[in-house]
Design an enzyme around this catalytic site. Structure first.
Site, mmCIF file in Angstrom:
data_model
loop_
_atom_site.group_PDB
_atom_site.id
_atom_site.type_symbol
_atom_site.label_atom_id
_atom_site.label_comp_id
_atom_site.label_asym_id
_atom_site.label_seq_id
_atom_site.Cartn_x
_atom_site.Cartn_y
_atom_site.Cartn_z
ATOM 1 C CB SER A 16 -0.946 0.021 1.260
ATOM 2 O OG SER A 16 -0.083 0.065 2.306
ATOM 3 N NE ARG A 18 5.788 7.774 -0.471
ATOM 4 C CZ ARG A 18 6.430 8.915 0.346
ATOM 5 N NH1 ARG A 18 6.387 10.182 0.141
ATOM 6 N NH2 ARG A 18 6.861 8.505 1.470
ATOM 7 N N GLY A 104 14.585 -2.934 -1.228
ATOM 8 C CA GLY A 104 14.988 -1.970 -1.437
ATOM 9 C C GLY A 104 14.843 -0.720 -0.274
ATOM 10 C CB THR A 106 16.912 3.592 2.164
ATOM 11 O OG1 THR A 106 15.633 4.200 2.808
ATOM 12 C CG2 THR A 106 16.843 3.503 0.646
ATOM 13 C CG ASN A 130 19.428 4.644 -6.822
ATOM 14 O OD1 ASN A 130 18.844 4.044 -7.671
ATOM 15 N ND2 ASN A 130 19.806 5.927 -6.806
ATOM 16 C CG HIS A 161 18.662 16.173 -6.723
ATOM 17 N ND1 HIS A 161 19.969 16.116 -7.048
ATOM 18 C CD2 HIS A 161 18.076 15.127 -6.729
ATOM 19 C CE1 HIS A 161 20.257 14.846 -6.988
ATOM 20 N NE2 HIS A 161 19.023 14.154 -7.113
ATOM 21 C CG HIS A 162 13.261 18.190 -5.586
ATOM 22 N ND1 HIS A 162 13.346 18.506 -4.225
ATOM 23 C CD2 HIS A 162 13.619 16.954 -5.709
ATOM 24 C CE1 HIS A 162 13.713 17.389 -3.496
ATOM 25 N NE2 HIS A 162 13.883 16.361 -4.200
ATOM 26 C CE LYS A 165 19.732 15.679 -2.987
ATOM 27 N NZ LYS A 165 19.161 14.607 -2.029
ATOM 28 C CB THR A 172 22.866 9.444 -6.481
ATOM 29 O OG1 THR A 172 21.863 8.811 -5.934
ATOM 30 C CG2 THR A 172 23.336 8.820 -7.630
HETATM 31 P P1 NAD Z 1 5.906 4.420 2.178
HETATM 32 O O1 NAD Z 1 5.743 5.150 3.511
HETATM 33 O O2 NAD Z 1 4.967 4.975 1.215
HETATM 34 O O3 NAD Z 1 5.826 2.953 2.130
HETATM 35 C C1 NAD Z 1 6.081 1.964 2.898
HETATM 36 C C2 NAD Z 1 5.130 1.088 3.319
HETATM 37 O O4 NAD Z 1 5.624 -0.220 3.989
HETATM 38 C C3 NAD Z 1 3.986 1.677 3.852
HETATM 39 O O5 NAD Z 1 2.786 1.261 3.135
HETATM 40 C C4 NAD Z 1 3.644 0.768 5.131
HETATM 41 O O6 NAD Z 1 2.568 0.453 5.796
HETATM 42 C C5 NAD Z 1 4.532 -0.502 4.833
HETATM 43 N N1 NAD Z 1 4.697 -1.544 5.858
HETATM 44 C C6 NAD Z 1 5.669 -0.916 7.038
HETATM 45 N N2 NAD Z 1 5.634 -2.012 7.849
HETATM 46 C C7 NAD Z 1 5.043 -3.136 7.130
HETATM 47 C C8 NAD Z 1 4.820 -4.519 7.861
HETATM 48 N N3 NAD Z 1 5.270 -4.941 8.777
HETATM 49 N N4 NAD Z 1 4.069 -5.113 6.975
HETATM 50 C C9 NAD Z 1 3.725 -4.618 5.883
HETATM 51 N N5 NAD Z 1 3.777 -3.501 5.302
HETATM 52 C C10 NAD Z 1 4.436 -2.628 6.128
HETATM 53 O O7 NAD Z 1 7.383 4.627 1.569
HETATM 54 P P2 NAD Z 1 7.923 4.544 0.164
HETATM 55 O O8 NAD Z 1 8.327 6.107 -0.340
HETATM 56 O O9 NAD Z 1 7.298 3.575 -0.546
HETATM 57 O O10 NAD Z 1 9.331 3.932 0.559
HETATM 58 C C11 NAD Z 1 9.572 2.802 1.248
HETATM 59 C C12 NAD Z 1 11.026 2.435 1.536
HETATM 60 O O11 NAD Z 1 11.631 2.219 0.188
HETATM 61 C C13 NAD Z 1 11.792 3.550 2.073
HETATM 62 O O12 NAD Z 1 12.721 2.976 2.865
HETATM 63 C C14 NAD Z 1 12.399 4.277 0.932
HETATM 64 O O13 NAD Z 1 13.590 4.995 1.189
HETATM 65 C C15 NAD Z 1 12.916 3.192 0.100
HETATM 66 N N6 NAD Z 1 13.075 3.492 -1.341
HETATM 67 C C16 NAD Z 1 13.950 2.765 -1.924
HETATM 68 C C17 NAD Z 1 14.530 3.009 -3.217
HETATM 69 C C18 NAD Z 1 15.510 2.199 -3.881
HETATM 70 O O14 NAD Z 1 15.586 2.508 -5.156
HETATM 71 N N7 NAD Z 1 16.111 1.393 -2.948
HETATM 72 C C19 NAD Z 1 13.760 3.978 -4.150
HETATM 73 C C20 NAD Z 1 12.701 4.605 -3.544
HETATM 74 C C21 NAD Z 1 12.212 4.525 -1.981
#
Ligand code: NAD
Length: 274
Positions: A16, A18, A104, A106, A130, A161-162, A165, A172
């Site tokens: 659910s 982003r 993914g 972080t 990333n 960047h925007h 930031k 990166t």
């Molecule tokens: P977000 O807060 O929109 O989504 C995180 C989701 O995880 C939420 O929906 C939350 O309810 C869910 N969640 C948390 N604990 C849970 C559990 N125990 N069981 C089930 N669901 C659970 O955040 P986002 O923007 O989607 O980012 C999520 C993570 O990904 C962050 O750590 C962000 O930094 C990372 N990210 C990594 C990359 C990459 O390329 N590696 C890119 C973008 C974001």
């Protein structure tokens, strides 16, 4: 578990979020994989809803559930962009179920990474802060080009960047500087010039320079410049959509199916490791 011999079964945890919704779309759009599970946090408003509809697609008959164990048990790979604490729990479940874990998330600290290493005794784990294929390609290329060109090629890293930031240079950009330093076999922190102003004097030999631009709604742009005598090589990556991270994660999930149990990076996935 697979619906076809050449299609892997994927569960998205944090479906659910982003990135979770991006991942649901990326799995729907990719070949050789299909969705078998979508896990949301206990108490989420979206529990019981169709994952296709949650992602803004046609319904696909996979409903969001709060209990990850059942979904992970029928999966070849689990893609996880959640929180460090949640990721530790999913690592254990993946190891028990024999599913590859694509992480993914972080902000992992030592104890969280240790949990991934423990799971990686049993299953392949791909962990990359990333997951963009393009950024990881840029990192690998930067190291290779820096290693190939001599020190008479000056290295400058330009990023934009925007306007919101708050840190500079970007993580990166610094990663690219470290890749260049590795390629050259020098210490990054000794070579780096993070910003310039006033009477700087001539450019020191071997420096790795940075320039930062901020403005508008730019998602992220990075250019590595190698300026030599009589020629200049520039390698650029421009991000315009978070979908690139989801697509990289799906690529990692497909790649993981042929791997032994271990922790891997996106450089491994892309064949860019030394
Ligand atoms: P977000 O807060 O929109 O989504 C995180 C989701 O995880 C939420 O929906 C939350 O309810 C869910 N969640 C948390 N604990 C849970 C559990 N125990 N069981 C089930 N669901 C659970 O955040 P986002 O923007 O989607 O980012 C999520 C993570 O990904 C962050 O750590 C962000 O930094 C990372 N990210 C990594 C990359 C990459 O390329 N590696 C890119 C973008 C974001």
């Amino acid at each position: 578990m697979s619906e076809a011999a050449n299609s892997i079964a994927i569960t998205i945890v944090g479906a659910s979020g982003r990135m979770g919704k991006m991942l649901l779309r990326a799995v729907a759009e990719a070949e050789h994989c299909h969705l078998v599970g979508a896990v949301a946090r206990d108490g989420s408003d979206l529990l019981g809803q169709d994952a296709g509809a949650v992602a803004g697609l046609a319904p696909n008959g996979v409903y969001l559930v709060a209990d990850p164990a059942g979904a992970i048990a029928k999966s070849d790979a689990v893609i996880d962009f959640t929180t460090p604490e949640a990721t530790v729990g999913f690592a254990r479940l993946c190891a028990q179920a024999g599913a590859a874990h694509i992480v993914g998330t972080t902000g992992l600290e030592e104890s969280h990474v240790a949990a991934l290493e423990k799971a990686a005794r049993h299953v392949p784990v791909v962990y990359a802060p990333n997951m963009s294929v393009g950024v990881n390609l840029l990192l690998g290329l930067t190291q290779k080009v820096a290693a190939t060109l001599g020190p008479e090629y000056d290295i400058e890293i330009v990023e934009m960047h925007h306007r919101h930031k708050v840190d500079a240079p970007s993580g990166t950009a610094l990663g690219l500087g470290h890749a260049a330093a590795r390629g050259r076999g020098v210490d990054h922190d000794e070579a780096a010039i993070l910003s310039r102003e006033g009477q700087t004097g001539p450019r020191p030999d071997g420096a790795i320079g940075y320039a930062t631009l901020r403005g508008g709604d730019v998602v992220g742009e990075h250019t590595v410049v190698f300026a030599g005598p009589g020629e200049r090589i520039e390698i650029t990556h421009k991000a315009s959509d978070r979908a690139i991270f989801a697509q990289g994660a799906v690529r990692a999930a497909l790649w993981s199916q042929d791997q032994k149990a271990a922790v891997y990076s996106m450089a491994d996935v892309l064949g860019l490791s030394d």
